[in-house]
Design a protein around this motif. Structure first.
Motif, PDB file in Angstrom:
ATOM      1  N   VAL A  99       0.834  -1.201   0.000  1.00 17.38           N
ATOM      2  CA  VAL A  99       0.000   0.000   0.000  1.00 17.38           C
ATOM      3  C   VAL A  99       0.871   1.254   0.000  1.00 17.38           C
ATOM      4  N   ARG A 103       1.087   3.906  -3.150  1.00 22.78           N
ATOM      5  CA  ARG A 103       0.677   5.286  -2.938  1.00 22.78           C
ATOM      6  C   ARG A 103       1.837   6.254  -3.144  1.00 22.78           C
ATOM      7  N   LYS A 109      -4.630   5.657  -5.663  1.00 21.02           N
ATOM      8  CA  LYS A 109      -5.672   6.118  -4.750  1.00 21.02           C
ATOM      9  C   LYS A 109      -6.873   5.177  -4.737  1.00 21.02           C
ATOM     10  N   GLN A 110      -6.790   4.090  -5.529  1.00 23.11           N
ATOM     11  CA  GLN A 110      -7.921   3.191  -5.685  1.00 23.11           C
ATOM     12  C   GLN A 110      -7.424   1.745  -5.633  1.00 23.11           C
ATOM     13  N   GLY A 111      -8.269   0.843  -5.144  1.00 23.37           N
ATOM     14  CA  GLY A 111      -7.865  -0.550  -5.085  1.00 23.37           C
ATOM     15  C   GLY A 111      -9.053  -1.482  -5.185  1.00 23.37           C
ATOM     16  N   PHE A 137      -6.262   0.661   4.216  1.00 21.06           N
ATOM     17  CA  PHE A 137      -6.786   1.354   3.035  1.00 21.06           C
ATOM     18  C   PHE A 137      -7.459   2.688   3.389  1.00 21.06           C
ATOM     19  N   PHE A 140      -7.731   5.909   0.977  1.00 21.90           N
ATOM     20  CA  PHE A 140      -7.990   5.634  -0.436  1.00 21.90           C
ATOM     21  C   PHE A 140      -9.284   6.354  -0.852  1.00 21.90           C
ATOM     22  N   GLU A 141      -9.296   6.862  -2.059  1.00 24.58           N
ATOM     23  CA  GLU A 141     -10.483   7.557  -2.545  1.00 24.58           C
ATOM     24  C   GLU A 141     -11.576   6.596  -2.987  1.00 24.58           C
ATOM     25  N   LEU A 143     -12.628   2.212  -3.321  1.00 25.90           N
ATOM     26  CA  LEU A 143     -12.358   0.809  -3.075  1.00 25.90           C
ATOM     27  C   LEU A 143     -13.457  -0.020  -3.729  1.00 25.90           C
ATOM     28  N   ALA A 180     -14.363   6.269   1.635  1.00 24.89           N
ATOM     29  CA  ALA A 180     -14.068   5.932   0.244  1.00 24.89           C
ATOM     30  C   ALA A 180     -15.354   5.642  -0.523  1.00 24.89           C
TER      31      ALA A 180
END
Length: 307
Positions: A99, A103, A109-111, A137, A140-141, A143, A180
């Motif tokens: 992670v 980053r 920013k996404q996963g 996470f 993150f923006e 998920l 997110a």
């Protein structure tokens, strides 16, 4: 209902974009692996600017290759979304390292958080829910979690979807608490009816996460059957097997035109409102998939280098 479209190699050029398909392909996403990404000279010649590109994590692929693919996609103006497969991650420290490097070195920013395709976990994790609970996470923006319109034998070995639905409800509750944006990215499908029925059941169960529906890109029928078996695709496999009985179609390319046309029609009639985006699995190659999208998606699929 006819599900698959086969085009003669000598057919005339593609007709103008179908407005329904063009609407469906707005902000579509696609998946790559490091070894397939290496064959693409410039993604800007294939994909619209800012396209979300999932980076499939095939068990055994070195992490540095995954990271290099994410960095390249970011540099070319796309949004990398790496897979985080729970069963392939040895421990929390490894996940934290992945992670942090994604980053810090690739602006990820996404996963996509999923259990993964291997039957036996490599270490401490066996489910996507465990990964989400680590808190790694946070920040993150976006998920995404996995969805299975045709069920998942890993979770419901005897068929049905009771356990799958219970897991989805847990993920919905988690999404409701998260900052997110969440969505469900699904396994690929070949038939519109069962997908729409599944989408209806989600809504009836109070699931508000939007669906990013998996669609197989253009490929030979033999290729699709191979992947469908490997990925545990259910009813759709029988559709492919029926088609395979016609030897004349075995070597012709499959195209997703008809399933997308059926979905577009259903959405225009008020069904499938929770199907927000299309996610392509480029089983016949990313260039082949992108070319099909360009020919059929109008402005929604115009490559970045052509704008």
């Amino acid at each position: 209902m006819a599900l698959l479209k086969f085009r003669n190699r000598d057919a005339a050029p593609a007709t103008p974009a179908n407005p329904g398909i063009e609407a469906l392909l707005q902000d579509y996403s696609i998946e790559v692996m490091p070894r397939t990404a290496e064959k693409v000279e410039d993604f800007r010649d294939l994909l619209p600017a800012g396209t979300r590109v999932y980076i499939a994590h095939i068990d055994g692929t070195p992490f540095d290759e995954m990271l290099a693919t994410a960095r390249r996609l970011r540099d070319e103006g796309f949004e990398p979304m790496p897979h985080f497969p729970a069963r392939s991650i040895p421990d929390r420290a490894t996940l934290a390292d992945w992670v942090a490097r994604y980053r810090g070195e690739a602006g990820v920013k996404q996963g996509l958080i999923l259990a993964g395709g291997i039957p036996t976990p490599r270490g401490d994790f066996h489910s996507s829910m465990q990964l989400l609970e680590t808190g790694l996470f946070d920040g993150f923006e976006r998920l995404h979690v996995a969805g299975h319109p045709e069920g998942n034998r890993d979770i419901d070995p005897k068929g049905g979807e009771a356990e799958v639905m219970a897991a989805i409800k847990w993920k919905q509750e988690f999404a409701d608490r998260s900052d997110a944006a969440f969505a469900m990215a699904t396994q690929f499908a070949f038939e519109a009816g069962p997908v729409l029925d599944w989408a209806d059941r989600l809504q009836a169960a109070g699931i508000t996460m939007p669906v990013h529906l998996g669609i197989a890109g253009p490929a030979k029928l033999q290729t699709l059957i191979k992947f469908a078996i490997a990925c545990g695709v259910g009813p759709s496999l029988s559709v492919l097997q029926k088609r395979a009985k016609d030897v004349s179609k075995l070597l012709l390319p499959f195209e997703p035109t008809e399933i997308l046309t059926a979905l577009a029609k259903a959405k225009a009639e008020g069904r499938g409102g929770n199907i927000e985006r299309i996610h392509f699995f480029p089983l016949g190659g990313i260039k082949t998939n992108a070319t099909w999208a360009i020919e059929n998606g109008g402005a929604a699929a115009r490559p970045a280098s052509h704008t």
